[in-house]
Write an enzyme that holds these catalytic residues in place. Structure first.
Site, PDB file in Angstrom:
ATOM      1  N   CYS A 177      -2.919  10.942   1.656  1.00  0.00           N
ATOM      2  CA  CYS A 177      -2.240   9.666   1.399  1.00  0.00           C
ATOM      3  C   CYS A 177      -0.859   9.892   0.782  1.00  0.00           C
ATOM      4  CB  CYS A 177      -3.079   8.799   0.469  1.00  0.00           C
ATOM      5  SG  CYS A 177      -4.565   8.167   1.262  1.00  0.00           S
ATOM      6  N   LYS A 181       0.824  -1.211   0.000  1.00  0.00           N
ATOM      7  CA  LYS A 181       0.000   0.000   0.000  1.00  0.00           C
ATOM      8  C   LYS A 181       0.867   1.274   0.000  1.00  0.00           C
ATOM      9  CE  LYS A 181      -3.002   3.141   0.603  1.00  0.00           C
ATOM     10  NZ  LYS A 181      -3.934   3.589  -0.401  1.00  0.00           N
TER      11      LYS A 181
HETATM   12  N1  LIG Z   1      -9.456   8.856   2.225  1.00  0.00           N
HETATM   13  C1  LIG Z   1      -8.839   8.127   1.323  1.00  0.00           C
HETATM   14  O1  LIG Z   1      -8.967   8.386   0.128  1.00  0.00           O
HETATM   15  C2  LIG Z   1      -8.020   6.915   1.714  1.00  0.00           C
HETATM   16  C3  LIG Z   1      -7.628   6.024   0.713  1.00  0.00           C
HETATM   17  C4  LIG Z   1      -6.909   4.905   1.069  1.00  0.00           C
HETATM   18  C5  LIG Z   1      -6.575   4.696   2.403  1.00  0.00           C
HETATM   19  N2  LIG Z   1      -6.948   5.578   3.368  1.00  0.00           N
HETATM   20  C6  LIG Z   1      -6.565   5.295   4.759  1.00  0.00           C
HETATM   21  O2  LIG Z   1      -7.729   4.881   5.467  1.00  0.00           O
HETATM   22  C7  LIG Z   1      -7.629   5.285   6.855  1.00  0.00           C
HETATM   23  C8  LIG Z   1      -8.850   6.087   7.219  1.00  0.00           C
HETATM   24  O3  LIG Z   1      -8.877   7.224   6.409  1.00  0.00           O
HETATM   25  P1  LIG Z   1     -10.206   8.099   6.192  1.00  0.00           P
HETATM   26  O4  LIG Z   1      -9.935   8.980   5.035  1.00  0.00           O
HETATM   27  O5  LIG Z   1     -11.391   7.221   6.179  1.00  0.00           O
HETATM   28  O6  LIG Z   1     -10.191   8.957   7.548  1.00  0.00           O
HETATM   29  P2  LIG Z   1     -11.343   9.919   8.084  1.00  0.00           P
HETATM   30  O7  LIG Z   1     -10.652  10.941   8.893  1.00  0.00           O
HETATM   31  O8  LIG Z   1     -12.252  10.327   6.972  1.00  0.00           O
HETATM   32  O9  LIG Z   1     -12.205   8.973   9.045  1.00  0.00           O
HETATM   33  C9  LIG Z   1     -11.676   8.344  10.164  1.00  0.00           C
HETATM   34  C10 LIG Z   1     -12.784   8.218  11.201  1.00  0.00           C
HETATM   35  O10 LIG Z   1     -12.274   7.430  12.287  1.00  0.00           O
HETATM   36  C11 LIG Z   1     -12.847   7.938  13.478  1.00  0.00           C
HETATM   37  N3  LIG Z   1     -12.084   7.411  14.619  1.00  0.00           N
HETATM   38  C12 LIG Z   1     -10.895   7.824  15.103  1.00  0.00           C
HETATM   39  N4  LIG Z   1     -10.524   7.050  16.135  1.00  0.00           N
HETATM   40  C13 LIG Z   1     -11.496   6.115  16.293  1.00  0.00           C
HETATM   41  C14 LIG Z   1     -11.680   5.028  17.177  1.00  0.00           C
HETATM   42  N5  LIG Z   1     -10.793   4.722  18.132  1.00  0.00           N
HETATM   43  N6  LIG Z   1     -12.810   4.297  17.069  1.00  0.00           N
HETATM   44  C15 LIG Z   1     -13.745   4.593  16.119  1.00  0.00           C
HETATM   45  N7  LIG Z   1     -13.607   5.620  15.260  1.00  0.00           N
HETATM   46  C16 LIG Z   1     -12.493   6.353  15.329  1.00  0.00           C
HETATM   47  C17 LIG Z   1     -12.832   9.428  13.285  1.00  0.00           C
HETATM   48  O11 LIG Z   1     -13.749  10.079  14.152  1.00  0.00           O
HETATM   49  C18 LIG Z   1     -13.222   9.550  11.803  1.00  0.00           C
HETATM   50  O12 LIG Z   1     -14.619   9.715  11.631  1.00  0.00           O
HETATM   51  C19 LIG Z   1      -6.317   6.077   6.962  1.00  0.00           C
HETATM   52  O13 LIG Z   1      -5.288   5.226   7.373  1.00  0.00           O
HETATM   53  C20 LIG Z   1      -6.056   6.502   5.526  1.00  0.00           C
HETATM   54  O14 LIG Z   1      -4.691   6.723   5.276  1.00  0.00           O
HETATM   55  C21 LIG Z   1      -7.689   6.682   3.053  1.00  0.00           C
END
Ligand SMILES: NC(=O)c1ccc[n+]([C@@H]2O[C@H](COP(=O)([O-])OP(=O)(O)OC[C@H]3O[C@@H](n4cnc5c(N)ncnc54)[C@H](O)[C@@H]3O)[C@@H](O)[C@H]2O)c1
Length: 426
Positions: free
Chosen positions: A254, A200
């Protein structure tokens, strides 16, 4: 299977909905109650209409239940943030999520980490946290299934992309694969957890390095007096060359973040990765310098920036190069306005129209190449401005048309950049 998705953001929310529509009983949990309240009221942090529609259908199906407390479940999918702080990975969200789920995960249950993480996290953070919470990780199935979707096409890519699933122990990845095959029509590739963690971050780092190469070519081309865009497009005719496009920097949470996961793993053998980061982080400074070359400071010099999203046609403004350009311009003493009709929430107020951004401005600066900017009429916008200067960080606009309308035009990576003072005052 009874599944709990932990973290209902860009990734967790559509994943929970997909699993629910795939026939699983899904609990959607988030620590942020505002996220849950918004969802209960039919709203969502994720602005993509296809994601909203998917979530609506999942809630209506009765298979997706929102909850503000962690339930007992046979499987947990962790989709929490993994930011960097001072270029170092901050994994406390992952550790907290695992600590919280430990008492609720069924015996011999499945734990899938979806968040993007530095290599070794499944062992060093997930397994260690489970042990500290009184669970034996060897009695559970633990897998890493990184998400690879692109904002703007999340629903399509969730179903169509191939998945890589890495297991902590033999058989763990296949257990996770049973869950994902309920909605994933792409191929599922099985491997070990460490390899999946690397795959990744390597994918995103590859893009960062490629963009840095394009940015380096842009600056070299300016010095040589050639057009980098023409060079790249001709070179890309070669069947084994695929250079990305130069721009004002790299955004989103990312691509600018993940390379640090690799360079932190070993700073001594990751010189190329670190150099690429430095090149891309320098690009907002290049744009600021080009603006300064065209717009002298003083007498309330005002710069109108077009675009706050980190890339074209998405609402996501996280880590947007625009933010850094704004900081640099304001530090230099310019007044800055930002206009972006596509962006969602932004760290500063946005102008509500192109006209209000351009009125009396000394330069128009294109930072995000949204389709909706294509129709801007240089003559009409020029009449509102104090000076007719266009700084185009994507070589997006037709330079001849803007020059004909009396604009001094600088486009990143192109020849024929007008010298300082060549701009035409109205
Ligand atoms: N957004 C993208 O396009 C994308 C693409 C690939 C990978 N990712 C990866 O996916 C992961 C999540 O990213 P995202 O964009 O969804 O983040 P985001 O910030 O949109 O959402 C994360 C959510 O997790 C919640 N959270 C935090 N701690 C928590 C806990 N202990 N229990 C429950 N909920 C909790 C937050 O309140 C938030 O709503 C990251 O590692 C990111 O790098 C994101």
């Amino acid at each position: 299977m009874l599944v709990c998705v932990q973290g209902l953001g860009y990734i967790g929310l559509p994943t929970a909905a997909m699993l629910a529509l795939g026939g699983h009983g899904v609990y959607g949990y988030d620590v942020n109650t505002a996220v849950l309240d918004a969802l209960a009221n039919g709203a969502s942090n994720v602005k993509e209409e296809s994601v909203r529609a998917l979530v609506r259908r999942a809630l209506e199906s009765g298979n997706l239940t929102l909850c503000d407390r962690l339930p007992h479940a046979e499987a947990y999918i962790v989709c929490v943030p993994t930011p960097t702080v001072g270029h170092r990975p901050d994994l406390h969200f992952v550790a907290e999520a695992v600590r919280a789920l430990a008492p609720h995960l069924a015996p011999a249950g499945l734990l899938v980490l979806e968040s993007t993480v530095p290599p070794g996290t499944v062992e060093r953070v997930v397994a260690t946290t489970l042990r500290a919470a009184g669970r034996n990780p060897d009695e559970l199935a633990i897998a890493h299934c990184p998400e690879r979707v692109i904002p703007g096409a999340i629903v399509r890519e969730l179903t169509e992309n191939d998945r890589v699933i890495g297991g902590r122990r033999p058989g763990d990845a296949e257990r996770a694969g049973e869950l994902y095959s309920s909605f994933c029509r792409g191929r599922i590739h099985y491997t070990d957890a460490l390899t999946a963690e690397l795959v990744k971050v390597v994918e995103n780092t590859y893009r960062d390095v490629n963009i840095a190469f394009a940015n380096e070519l842009a600056l070299l081309s300016e010095e040589l007096g050639v057009d980098a865009h023409e060079v790249i497009s001709l070179a890309n005719n070669h069947p084994r060359v695929s250079i990305l496009r130069p721009g004002p920097g790299v955004g989103g949470h990312c691509i600018p973040v993940d390379p640090h996961f690799l360079s932190n793993a070993n700073p001594f053998v990751t010189e190329l990765i670190q150099a690429a980061r430095r090149i891309n982080e320098r690009m907002p400074h290049v744009i600021q310098r080009r603006i300064a070359e065209h717009v002298p400071l003083g007498s309330g010099a005002t710069i109108a920036l077009l675009g706050a999203s980190y890339k074209a046609n998405v609402d996501d403004t996280r880590e947007s190069p625009t933010t850094r350009v704004v900081e640099l311009l304001e530090e230099s003493g310019y007044t800055v306005r930002v206009y972006d009709p596509v962006a969602g929430s932004y760290v500063r107020p946005l102008c509500d129209s192109l006209e209000s951004a351009a009125a009396g401005a000394d330069a128009l600066v294109l930072l995000t190449p949204h389709d909706c900017f294509e129709g801007i009429d240089p003559e009409a916008v020029g009449r509102l401005m104090r000076r007719r200067v266009l700084i185009d960080a994507h070589a997006f606009f037709d330079r001849d048309v803007w020059r004909l309308a009396g604009f001094a035009v600088y486009a990143l990576g192109t020849r024929g950049t007008p010298l300082v003072g060549e701009e035409i005052a109205v």
